[in-house]
Design an enzyme around this catalytic site. Structure first.
Site, mmCIF file in Angstrom:
data_model
loop_
_atom_site.group_PDB
_atom_site.id
_atom_site.type_symbol
_atom_site.label_atom_id
_atom_site.label_comp_id
_atom_site.label_asym_id
_atom_site.label_seq_id
_atom_site.Cartn_x
_atom_site.Cartn_y
_atom_site.Cartn_z
ATOM 1 C CB ILE A 152 -30.196 17.710 53.309
ATOM 2 C CG1 ILE A 152 -29.771 16.835 52.130
ATOM 3 C CG2 ILE A 152 -31.169 16.976 54.203
ATOM 4 C CD1 ILE A 152 -29.104 15.545 52.565
ATOM 5 N N GLY A 206 -26.216 23.843 46.410
ATOM 6 C CA GLY A 206 -24.853 24.296 46.142
ATOM 7 C C GLY A 206 -24.744 24.749 44.713
ATOM 8 C CG PHE A 231 -24.114 20.412 43.398
ATOM 9 C CD1 PHE A 231 -25.349 19.822 43.599
ATOM 10 C CD2 PHE A 231 -23.368 20.781 44.505
ATOM 11 C CE1 PHE A 231 -25.833 19.587 44.880
ATOM 12 C CE2 PHE A 231 -23.848 20.553 45.797
ATOM 13 C CZ PHE A 231 -25.087 19.949 45.969
ATOM 14 C CE LYS A 267 -34.263 21.285 43.948
ATOM 15 N NZ LYS A 267 -35.245 22.202 43.365
ATOM 16 C CG ASP A 286 -16.259 21.670 46.967
ATOM 17 O OD1 ASP A 286 -15.740 22.636 47.569
ATOM 18 O OD2 ASP A 286 -17.476 21.571 46.797
#
Length: 275
Positions: free
Chosen positions: A10, A13, A15, A17, A128
């Site tokens: 989904i 990023g 970081f 998945k 964030d």
């Protein structure tokens, strides 16, 4: 990963998945963050484990709930609750230009602030905050998610000067290469509030240079007068160019037009004041 069955990917990023999975035991859906750690130095690995420990200690009705974490095959996996209502960014886009009511905006905003208060009270920066990181559960509760890059505030370690996150939410001090601080989270909170009021980003430009110029000037198109003066003046405070002039999350929640809404979001055991 044996306990979980992959449903679909989904997100992706900085970081790693995000994968939607369901538990083989009881069919419950979760989101698993997969973070590659094989390429990290041992210091970075320690950091990411420490971060997971911080996450594991976060328990709040307006924060996406952490379930567990484990390491496997060079990856760190973090299992979180899945918010089936999607994120605020999608919700804003699905409005097709129809503005939200002020009551709806303030209800969401108060819940985001309660989550951020929980974080800041623990000397943690979220780092964030953006509409894609604010999720809706199926009963309409708002939850702040993805502490993928939160860092525990440590006064001895100079705050990371890295420029992370979606550029739309960068604060003037980050654009000027100054350290990230709790008031940078407040600026990003202002960006989210603005988006809820206008369905658009406060600061937009065709390229990074022009975007940075707009942010540093603090120039954004005004919010519709159909919203109250209180709401519009709050936005102006969140968008103060000097971080010291921005209110803390506690003083935002003290504003009478917001504090009167808090009670309905507090669960009885959290609510210490009966007034």
């Amino acid at each position: 990963m044996d306990k979980y069955e992959k449903v679909k990917k989904i997100g992706e990023g900085s970081f790693g998945k995000a994968i939607l999975v369901k538990s083989k035991d009881h069919g419950h859906q979760y989101v698993i963050k997969e973070i590659g750690i094989s390429g990290m130095s041992s210091k970075e690995r320690q950091e990411s484990r420490k971060e997971v420990a911080v996450l594991a200690n976060m328990s709040h009705p307006n924060i996406v709930q952490y379930k567990e974490s484990f390491e496997e095959g060079g990856c760190l996996y973090i299992v979180m609750d899945y918010c089936e209502g999607g994120d605020l960014f999608k919700k804003i886009n699905s409005q097709k230009g129809v503005l939200f009511s002020e009551a709806q905006i303030l209800d969401w905003f108060v819940q985001i602030c309660l989550a951020l208060k929980h974080v800041h009270d623990r000397k943690i920066l979220h780092r964030d905050i953006k509409s894609q990181n604010i999720f809706l559960t199926k009963d309409g509760t708002v939850q702040l998610g993805d502490f993928g890059i939160a860092r525990v505030l440590n006064s001895t370690v100079e705050l990371a000067r890295t420029c992370i996150g979606t550029p739309y939410y960068l604060s003037p001090e980050i654009c000027e290469n100054k350290p990230y601080n709790n008031k940078s989270d407040i600026w990003a909170l202002g960006c989210v509030l603005y988006e809820m009021c206008t369905l658009k980003h406060a600061f937009e430009a065709g390229n990074m240079k022009n975007l940075v110029l707009k942010i540093i000037r603090g120039s954004y198109p005004p919010v519709s007068c159909h919203y109250s003066q209180e709401l519009r003046s709050l936005l102006a405070q969140l968008f103060k160019r000097d971080p010291r002039e921005r209110p803390s999350v506690n003083s935002i929640l003290d504003k009478p037009f917001l504090s009167c809404r808090i009670e309905k979001f507090l669960t009885p055991q959290v609510d210490s004041c009966s007034a």
